[in-house]
Design a protein around this motif. Sequence first.
Motif, PDB file in Angstrom:
ATOM      1  N   TYR A  10     -76.947 -13.337  -8.400  1.00 25.28           N
ATOM      2  CA  TYR A  10     -76.861 -14.728  -7.967  1.00 25.28           C
ATOM      3  C   TYR A  10     -75.478 -15.026  -7.380  1.00 25.28           C
ATOM      4  N   ALA A  11     -74.426 -14.503  -8.000  1.00 25.42           N
ATOM      5  CA  ALA A  11     -73.064 -14.714  -7.503  1.00 25.42           C
ATOM      6  C   ALA A  11     -72.890 -14.074  -6.130  1.00 25.42           C
ATOM      7  N   LYS A  12     -73.412 -12.881  -5.950  1.00 26.04           N
ATOM      8  CA  LYS A  12     -73.327 -12.204  -4.643  1.00 26.04           C
ATOM      9  C   LYS A  12     -74.026 -13.036  -3.574  1.00 26.04           C
ATOM     10  N   GLU A  13     -75.181 -13.596  -3.904  1.00 26.26           N
ATOM     11  CA  GLU A  13     -75.912 -14.437  -2.960  1.00 26.26           C
ATOM     12  C   GLU A  13     -75.129 -15.712  -2.625  1.00 26.26           C
ATOM     13  N   LEU A  14     -74.555 -16.359  -3.645  1.00 29.65           N
ATOM     14  CA  LEU A  14     -73.758 -17.569  -3.422  1.00 29.65           C
ATOM     15  C   LEU A  14     -72.538 -17.286  -2.553  1.00 29.65           C
ATOM     16  N   ILE A  15     -71.851 -16.200  -2.832  1.00 36.12           N
ATOM     17  CA  ILE A  15     -70.646 -15.849  -2.078  1.00 36.12           C
ATOM     18  C   ILE A  15     -70.999 -15.524  -0.635  1.00 36.12           C
ATOM     19  N   THR A  16     -72.084 -14.799  -0.430  1.00 37.58           N
ATOM     20  CA  THR A  16     -72.517 -14.466   0.931  1.00 37.58           C
ATOM     21  C   THR A  16     -72.841 -15.733   1.715  1.00 37.58           C
ATOM     22  N   GLN A  17     -73.558 -16.664   1.104  1.00 37.82           N
ATOM     23  CA  GLN A  17     -73.891 -17.924   1.776  1.00 37.82           C
ATOM     24  C   GLN A  17     -72.643 -18.751   2.075  1.00 37.82           C
ATOM     25  N   HIS A  18     -71.706 -18.778   1.126  1.00 41.09           N
ATOM     26  CA  HIS A  18     -70.481 -19.559   1.308  1.00 41.09           C
ATOM     27  C   HIS A  18     -69.637 -18.981   2.450  1.00 41.09           C
ATOM     28  N   CYS A  19     -69.521 -17.656   2.500  1.00 38.03           N
ATOM     29  CA  CYS A  19     -68.751 -17.023   3.573  1.00 38.03           C
ATOM     30  C   CYS A  19     -69.430 -17.232   4.927  1.00 38.03           C
ATOM     31  N   PHE A  20     -70.749 -17.176   4.957  1.00 39.48           N
ATOM     32  CA  PHE A  20     -71.471 -17.407   6.200  1.00 39.48           C
ATOM     33  C   PHE A  20     -71.257 -18.840   6.679  1.00 39.48           C
ATOM     34  N   LYS A  21     -71.289 -19.790   5.750  1.00 41.31           N
ATOM     35  CA  LYS A  21     -71.103 -21.205   6.096  1.00 41.31           C
ATOM     36  C   LYS A  21     -69.707 -21.464   6.651  1.00 41.31           C
ATOM     37  N   LEU A  28     -66.742 -16.631   7.658  1.00 44.74           N
ATOM     38  CA  LEU A  28     -65.835 -15.603   7.142  1.00 44.74           C
ATOM     39  C   LEU A  28     -66.585 -14.284   7.006  1.00 44.74           C
ATOM     40  N   GLN A  29     -65.847 -13.206   7.103  1.00 41.70           N
ATOM     41  CA  GLN A  29     -66.439 -11.883   6.911  1.00 41.70           C
ATOM     42  C   GLN A  29     -66.225 -11.452   5.465  1.00 41.70           C
ATOM     43  N   LEU A  30     -67.307 -11.217   4.739  1.00 40.20           N
ATOM     44  CA  LEU A  30     -67.233 -10.795   3.339  1.00 40.20           C
ATOM     45  C   LEU A  30     -66.957  -9.301   3.285  1.00 40.20           C
ATOM     46  N   LEU A  31     -65.944  -8.906   2.514  1.00 40.89           N
ATOM     47  CA  LEU A  31     -65.572  -7.495   2.414  1.00 40.89           C
ATOM     48  C   LEU A  31     -66.047  -6.862   1.113  1.00 40.89           C
ATOM     49  N   SER A  32     -65.828  -7.533  -0.019  1.00 40.73           N
ATOM     50  CA  SER A  32     -66.246  -6.965  -1.300  1.00 40.73           C
ATOM     51  C   SER A  32     -66.385  -8.062  -2.349  1.00 40.73           C
ATOM     52  N   VAL A  33     -67.172  -7.743  -3.387  1.00 36.09           N
ATOM     53  CA  VAL A  33     -67.399  -8.669  -4.502  1.00 36.09           C
ATOM     54  C   VAL A  33     -67.316  -7.875  -5.794  1.00 36.09           C
ATOM     55  N   SER A  34     -66.643  -8.425  -6.804  1.00 35.09           N
ATOM     56  CA  SER A  34     -66.609  -7.769  -8.119  1.00 35.09           C
ATOM     57  C   SER A  34     -66.461  -8.827  -9.211  1.00 35.09           C
ATOM     58  N   ARG A  35     -66.983  -8.505 -10.388  1.00 32.19           N
ATOM     59  CA  ARG A  35     -66.837  -9.389 -11.546  1.00 32.19           C
ATOM     60  C   ARG A  35     -65.469  -9.116 -12.158  1.00 32.19           C
ATOM     61  N   SER A  36     -64.711 -10.194 -12.379  1.00 35.43           N
ATOM     62  CA  SER A  36     -63.388  -9.981 -12.964  1.00 35.43           C
ATOM     63  C   SER A  36     -63.406 -10.142 -14.474  1.00 35.43           C
ATOM     64  N   GLN A  68     -70.198 -17.340 -19.158  1.00 34.08           N
ATOM     65  CA  GLN A  68     -69.289 -17.868 -18.157  1.00 34.08           C
ATOM     66  C   GLN A  68     -68.584 -16.684 -17.528  1.00 34.08           C
ATOM     67  N   ALA A  69     -68.608 -16.618 -16.200  1.00 36.28           N
ATOM     68  CA  ALA A  69     -68.075 -15.451 -15.512  1.00 36.28           C
ATOM     69  C   ALA A  69     -67.192 -15.862 -14.354  1.00 36.28           C
ATOM     70  N   SER A  70     -66.321 -14.941 -14.003  1.00 39.15           N
ATOM     71  CA  SER A  70     -65.447 -15.119 -12.855  1.00 39.15           C
ATOM     72  C   SER A  70     -65.635 -13.908 -11.946  1.00 39.15           C
ATOM     73  N   PHE A  71     -65.857 -14.171 -10.671  1.00 39.22           N
ATOM     74  CA  PHE A  71     -66.032 -13.115  -9.685  1.00 39.22           C
ATOM     75  C   PHE A  71     -64.918 -13.213  -8.657  1.00 39.22           C
ATOM     76  N   VAL A  72     -64.389 -12.072  -8.259  1.00 38.83           N
ATOM     77  CA  VAL A  72     -63.359 -12.008  -7.231  1.00 38.83           C
ATOM     78  C   VAL A  72     -64.004 -11.396  -5.991  1.00 38.83           C
ATOM     79  N   PHE A  73     -63.743 -12.014  -4.847  1.00 39.84           N
ATOM     80  CA  PHE A  73     -64.272 -11.467  -3.605  1.00 39.84           C
ATOM     81  C   PHE A  73     -63.191 -11.450  -2.541  1.00 39.84           C
ATOM     82  N   GLU A  74     -63.271 -10.455  -1.678  1.00 39.43           N
ATOM     83  CA  GLU A  74     -62.340 -10.341  -0.570  1.00 39.43           C
ATOM     84  C   GLU A  74     -63.049 -10.735   0.703  1.00 39.43           C
TER      85      GLU A  74
END
Length: 104
Positions: free
Chosen positions: A26-37, A40-48, A60-66
């Motif tokens: 779900y986080a990967k999908e949210l980040i992809t949609q946010h970057c598309f909106k 921005l070009q999404l490079l990577s996603v990871s759970r921190s 409760q989670a935190s994800f870091v994306f480049e």
Amino acid sequence: MWDLLFILFCVAAGTLIWKLRQQSEYAKELITQHCFKLDLQLLSVSRSNFNFKLGRHFLQASFVFEFSSDNDNSYQGRLLLSGLRKPRFELPVYRTFEDPNTLH
């Protein structure tokens, strides 16, 4: 008695792994949609990290994306999730790609 506890432990561990995986997808999908909106070009996603809290949204989670905005620099953003609800994005100030055909 020990068999019952072992089965209960296996079910709890399986449920936790399933919920973590569901949250990651779900986080990967949210980040992809946010970057598309934001164009921005999404490079990577990871759970921190992640925490357990009592209540309905116990993970409760935190994800870091480049991401990159101008194909030269990369920046790191964060997504904070509480369960599968309440997404909160934290993005740094980033340089935008300037089109030479636009007027200033």
